[in-house]
Design an enzyme around this catalytic site. Structure first.
Site, short mmCIF file in Angstrom:
data_model
loop_
_atom_site.label_atom_id
_atom_site.label_comp_id
_atom_site.label_asym_id
_atom_site.label_seq_id
_atom_site.Cartn_x
_atom_site.Cartn_y
_atom_site.Cartn_z
N SER A 73 -5.19 3.14 -2.75
CA SER A 73 -4.00 3.32 -2.04
C SER A 73 -2.71 2.83 -2.78
O SER A 73 -1.54 3.07 -2.84
CB SER A 73 -4.01 2.47 -0.61
OG SER A 73 -4.28 1.27 -0.74
N ASP A 238 3.17 -3.35 6.73
CA ASP A 238 1.74 -3.52 7.10
C ASP A 238 1.13 -4.82 6.49
O ASP A 238 0.01 -5.26 6.92
CB ASP A 238 0.81 -2.36 6.88
CG ASP A 238 0.62 -2.22 5.09
OD1 ASP A 238 1.29 -3.09 4.37
OD2 ASP A 238 -0.19 -1.32 5.06
N HIS A 241 0.18 -3.57 1.93
CA HIS A 241 0.52 -2.64 0.56
C HIS A 241 1.92 -3.29 0.25
O HIS A 241 2.68 -3.89 1.01
CB HIS A 241 0.65 -1.26 1.21
CG HIS A 241 -0.63 -0.63 1.21
ND1 HIS A 241 -1.06 -0.64 2.53
CD2 HIS A 241 -1.74 -0.32 0.65
CE1 HIS A 241 -2.30 -0.12 2.55
NE2 HIS A 241 -2.60 0.30 1.22
#
Length: 331
Positions: A73, A238, A241
């Protein structure tokens, strides 16, 4: 430990673990608590950043440089809202400015990916109708730690990916496993174990990558000291990240190595600078030093030496990464 992990990856071993089984049992409650507050690297929309950057540098008859992003990610750019804030777009824009050539970006990274997904991603890069990339950037490892993947297996998959890309003719730069011990909701002793596991995997990744002809950059800055000091600024919503500022910090650390791999960095910068504690070291020692200090580059130097293969450790001056403009879609 990093040397043992890398050796196990090379020779098929799988018994070297990062955290003892007894400690894992004691920490299950803390893991469940942390997961309530922190994602695991998957989910959420990822901006599409593929296309051409720096088209103002277009010169007739000169093809664009081609950059491919692989990994999880963080390589995809999860956590930001605009394509220009992703690491791929930032690197493409920065590379274009240094080379004064357009750069075509392709991103096959997958949120939530572990190192075993690299085989699929490399196949996408090498079997596509697109020309072979000039340079590939891989960012992988965090999900391997959080999912307790045996580190020998992680390094084996990464080494195989680097070997395939280098054999095909692409330069490879790997951003090693970030320091997961700085994620805010993670408490002690899980925080200490996460940091230890992250650094051990990063060092082992470095040994494996350098042996296959790639270069590594320690990504402690991605989730490391700067994040720990400024979590509200450098983490995304979040708490896992990076934010746009965090990705820019990571891109600044990686860009000089990408440019050096393509022969675009000033020649005087390629010589070790003793004042910055750069120099030639046994690859295992260079890997350990890089894992402990974010932004450190390691590249192969001599295949043999008094203590095995040697590597060049560099602490490059960071290049400011220009803000990425919207990409021109690939045709």
């Amino acid at each position: 430990m990093a040397r043992r992990i890398a050796a196990g990856a090379a020779y098929g071993g799988g018994g070297v673990g990062l955290v003892g089984a007894a400690a894992v049992g004691l920490l299950l409650a803390e893991v469940r608590l942390a997961r309530r507050h922190v994602g695991n690297g998957s989910g959420g929309r990822v901006p599409v950043a593929e296309g051409f950057y720096g088209t103002s540098y277009d010169v007739p008859g000169e093809p664009p440089l081609r950059l491919s992003m692989l990994g999880d990610s963080t390589a995809a750019g999860q956590g930001v809202h605009r394509a220009g804030q992703t690491p791929g777009a930032l690197l493409a824009s920065g590379l274009s400015a240094v080379a004064e050539r357009p750069v075509e970006l392709r991103n096959v990274a997958l949120p939530g990916a572990q190192s075993d997904d690299l085989d699929r991603q490399v196949a996408l890069v090498l079997s596509s109708p697109y020309p072979l990339p000039d340079v590939c950037v891989i960012m992988i490892g965090a999900n391997d730690v959080t999912h307790r993947i045996p580190p020998t297996r992680s390094v084996r998959h990464l080494s195989a990916a680097v070997r395939r890309l280098r054999t095909a003719g692409a330069e490879v730069v790997v951003g090693t496993c970030p320091d997961l011990g700085t994620i805010e909701p993670v408490q002690q002793p899980l925080r200490w174990l996460a940091r230890r596991a992250s650094r051990q995997l990063a060092a082992a990744q470095t040994i494996g990558v350098v042996e296959q002809g790639g270069r590594t950059v320690s990504l402690g800055d991605l989730l490391g000291p700067e994040f720990e000091a400024n979590p509200r600024e450098l983490f995304g919503p979040d708490n896992y990240h990076p934010s746009a500022e965090g990705y820019a910090t990571a891109a600044m650390a990686i860009l000089p190595t990408v440019c050096a791999a393509l022969g675009l960095w000033p020649a005087e910068e390629e010589r070790p600078d003793v004042s910055r504690r750069e120099g030639f070291l046994p690859v295992a020692r260079a890997a350990a030093e890089a894992a402990a200090e974010a932004g450190t580059e390691v590249t192969a130097a001599m295949p043999t030496g008094p203590r095995g293969p040697w590597a060049l450790l560099k602490r490059r001056r960071r290049r400011r990464v220009p803000e990425a403009e919207p990409a021109t879609p690939s045709t």
